[in-house]
Write a protein that holds these residues in place. Structure first.
Motif, mmCIF file in Angstrom:
data_model
loop_
_atom_site.group_PDB
_atom_site.id
_atom_site.type_symbol
_atom_site.label_atom_id
_atom_site.label_comp_id
_atom_site.label_asym_id
_atom_site.label_seq_id
_atom_site.Cartn_x
_atom_site.Cartn_y
_atom_site.Cartn_z
ATOM 1 N N ASN A 91 0.844 -1.185 0.000
ATOM 2 C CA ASN A 91 0.000 0.000 0.000
ATOM 3 C C ASN A 91 0.888 1.247 0.000
ATOM 4 O O ASN A 91 1.699 1.454 0.891
ATOM 5 N N VAL A 92 0.732 2.074 -1.016
ATOM 6 C CA VAL A 92 1.568 3.275 -1.162
ATOM 7 C C VAL A 92 1.446 4.174 0.061
ATOM 8 O O VAL A 92 2.426 4.761 0.521
ATOM 9 N N LEU A 93 0.252 4.280 0.624
ATOM 10 C CA LEU A 93 0.059 5.139 1.787
ATOM 11 C C LEU A 93 0.843 4.639 2.991
ATOM 12 O O LEU A 93 1.353 5.433 3.778
ATOM 13 N N MET A 94 0.977 3.317 3.142
ATOM 14 C CA MET A 94 1.713 2.753 4.265
ATOM 15 C C MET A 94 3.189 3.129 4.170
ATOM 16 O O MET A 94 3.784 3.582 5.137
ATOM 17 N N LEU A 95 3.777 2.948 3.029
ATOM 18 C CA LEU A 95 5.183 3.282 2.826
ATOM 19 C C LEU A 95 5.405 4.783 2.995
ATOM 20 O O LEU A 95 6.354 5.214 3.646
ATOM 21 N N SER A 96 4.519 5.578 2.451
ATOM 22 C CA SER A 96 4.601 7.030 2.581
ATOM 23 C C SER A 96 4.516 7.444 4.052
ATOM 24 O O SER A 96 5.255 8.322 4.500
ATOM 25 N N ALA A 97 3.626 6.805 4.787
ATOM 26 C CA ALA A 97 3.475 7.123 6.214
ATOM 27 C C ALA A 97 4.742 6.760 6.990
ATOM 28 O O ALA A 97 5.162 7.506 7.882
ATOM 29 N N MET A 98 5.356 5.635 6.640
ATOM 30 C CA MET A 98 6.609 5.265 7.308
ATOM 31 C C MET A 98 7.698 6.293 7.034
ATOM 32 O O MET A 98 8.447 6.688 7.922
ATOM 33 N N PHE A 99 7.771 6.752 5.790
ATOM 34 C CA PHE A 99 8.792 7.745 5.437
ATOM 35 C C PHE A 99 8.493 9.094 6.085
ATOM 36 O O PHE A 99 9.411 9.811 6.489
ATOM 37 N N ASP A 100 7.213 9.447 6.215
ATOM 38 C CA ASP A 100 6.844 10.680 6.918
ATOM 39 C C ASP A 100 7.263 10.608 8.389
ATOM 40 O O ASP A 100 7.750 11.592 8.956
ATOM 41 N N LEU A 101 7.084 9.441 8.987
ATOM 42 C CA LEU A 101 7.496 9.250 10.380
ATOM 43 C C LEU A 101 9.014 9.410 10.510
ATOM 44 O O LEU A 101 9.502 10.073 11.423
ATOM 45 N N CYS A 102 9.758 8.833 9.582
ATOM 46 C CA CYS A 102 11.221 8.998 9.583
ATOM 47 C C CYS A 102 11.597 10.469 9.465
ATOM 48 O O CYS A 102 12.529 10.933 10.125
ATOM 49 N N GLY A 103 10.858 11.186 8.628
ATOM 50 C CA GLY A 103 11.118 12.610 8.475
ATOM 51 C C GLY A 103 10.897 13.372 9.764
ATOM 52 O O GLY A 103 11.707 14.220 10.152
ATOM 53 N N ALA A 104 9.798 13.058 10.445
ATOM 54 C CA ALA A 104 9.483 13.740 11.701
ATOM 55 C C ALA A 104 10.490 13.394 12.796
ATOM 56 O O ALA A 104 10.886 14.254 13.580
ATOM 57 N N LEU A 105 10.912 12.149 12.843
ATOM 58 C CA LEU A 105 11.828 11.723 13.901
ATOM 59 C C LEU A 105 13.268 12.132 13.652
ATOM 60 O O LEU A 105 13.987 12.507 14.577
ATOM 61 N N PHE A 106 13.712 12.053 12.397
ATOM 62 C CA PHE A 106 15.135 12.207 12.114
ATOM 63 C C PHE A 106 15.484 13.404 11.232
ATOM 64 O O PHE A 106 16.645 13.614 10.910
ATOM 65 N N GLY A 107 14.486 14.188 10.819
ATOM 66 C CA GLY A 107 14.770 15.369 10.016
ATOM 67 C C GLY A 107 15.282 15.041 8.623
ATOM 68 O O GLY A 107 16.167 15.716 8.105
ATOM 69 N N ILE A 108 14.726 13.996 8.027
ATOM 70 C CA ILE A 108 15.147 13.578 6.680
ATOM 71 C C ILE A 108 13.934 13.482 5.772
ATOM 72 O O ILE A 108 12.801 13.481 6.237
ATOM 73 N N ARG A 109 14.178 13.377 4.493
ATOM 74 C CA ARG A 109 13.110 13.031 3.549
ATOM 75 C C ARG A 109 13.648 11.897 2.681
ATOM 76 O O ARG A 109 14.840 11.825 2.391
ATOM 77 N N ILE A 110 12.762 11.013 2.292
ATOM 78 C CA ILE A 110 13.133 9.836 1.508
ATOM 79 C C ILE A 110 12.367 9.882 0.205
ATOM 80 O O ILE A 110 11.138 10.012 0.209
ATOM 81 N N GLU A 111 13.099 9.771 -0.893
ATOM 82 C CA GLU A 111 12.488 9.820 -2.219
ATOM 83 C C GLU A 111 12.886 8.577 -3.010
ATOM 84 O O GLU A 111 14.046 8.168 -2.995
ATOM 85 N N GLU A 112 11.909 8.051 -3.725
ATOM 86 C CA GLU A 112 12.174 6.866 -4.550
ATOM 87 C C GLU A 112 12.766 7.268 -5.890
ATOM 88 O O GLU A 112 12.331 8.240 -6.510
ATOM 89 N N GLN A 113 13.739 6.508 -6.339
ATOM 90 C CA GLN A 113 14.275 6.673 -7.688
ATOM 91 C C GLN A 113 13.400 5.826 -8.601
ATOM 92 O O GLN A 113 13.337 4.611 -8.464
ATOM 93 N N LYS A 114 12.704 6.456 -9.506
ATOM 94 C CA LYS A 114 11.735 5.752 -10.356
ATOM 95 C C LYS A 114 12.369 5.103 -11.584
ATOM 96 O O LYS A 114 11.915 4.070 -12.046
ATOM 97 N N ASN A 115 13.398 5.727 -12.152
ATOM 98 C CA ASN A 115 13.982 5.231 -13.404
ATOM 99 C C ASN A 115 15.440 4.836 -13.200
ATOM 100 O O ASN A 115 16.133 5.406 -12.365
ATOM 101 N N GLY A 116 15.874 3.875 -13.989
ATOM 102 C CA GLY A 116 17.276 3.490 -13.982
ATOM 103 C C GLY A 116 17.728 2.725 -12.760
ATOM 104 O O GLY A 116 18.905 2.734 -12.425
ATOM 105 N N VAL A 117 16.810 2.057 -12.072
ATOM 106 C CA VAL A 117 17.183 1.273 -10.900
ATOM 107 C C VAL A 117 17.772 -0.048 -11.371
ATOM 108 O O VAL A 117 17.147 -0.781 -12.138
#
Length: 164
Positions: free
Chosen positions: A69-95
């Motif tokens: 579920n995209v919302l679940m992963l997004s929520a986990m990354f939002d929590l990481c942002g709130a706790l650790f002051g980071i943002r996480i972005e997915e690389q969509k192409n060229g993986v």
């Protein structure tokens, strides 16, 4: 050896995002003040959580907690942002992953608009034949001068049903 403590040495030599032992202590203190470890590691909480997910009801809670579920992963990354002051972005192409389910993510300091990440990780979430069982993280590249840490995170989640 040029370090004030073993903690300073370890942070410098290993794949650590923290800059100092004081940062680690600050995060630990924050979790302690919130009672996070006691709340979420208690048998009562885990039992209630598993019961909630497995109950048959008018509300299908599993879809909200399903890893795909995209919302679940997004929520986990939002929590990481709130706790650790980071943002996480997915690389969509060229993986260049080892399987079609492998996804690549880059970690940035929150508020930093540069395109240079502070770390990256490959996420291999689903179980499959010939994959090691269990959940683990392994470094692929250590933090060195001029390079960022890169890790592989392997989970053992039941894959979603693929149609077609």
């Amino acid at each position: 050896m040029g370090y004030e403590s073993y903690a300073d040495y370890s942070l410098d030599r290993h794949n650590a995002m923290a800059e100092s032992p004081n940062e680690i202590e600050a995060v630990h203190d924050m979790f302690e003040q919130l009672g996070a470890v006691q709340k979420f590691s208690s048998d009562d909480f885990q039992s209630a959580y598993l019961d909630l997910l497995s109950k048959e009801s008018d509300y299908n809670l599993k879809e909200y907690f399903e890893f795909g579920n995209v919302l679940m992963l997004s929520a986990m990354f939002d929590l990481c942002g709130a706790l650790f002051g980071i943002r996480i972005e997915e690389q969509k192409n060229g993986v260049n992953g080892w399987h079609r389910d492998v996804r690549c993510f880059h970690v940035f300091n929150q508020g930093d608009k540069t395109i240079v990440p502070i770390a990256s990780f490959y996420l291999d979430p689903y179980r499959r034949q010939h994959k090691d069982i269990g959940c683990f993280m392994t470094p692929l590249q250590y933090k060195n001068k001029g390079s960022i840490p890169v890790a592989a995170v392997s989970l053992d989640v039941r894959p979603p049903v693929r149609l077609g």
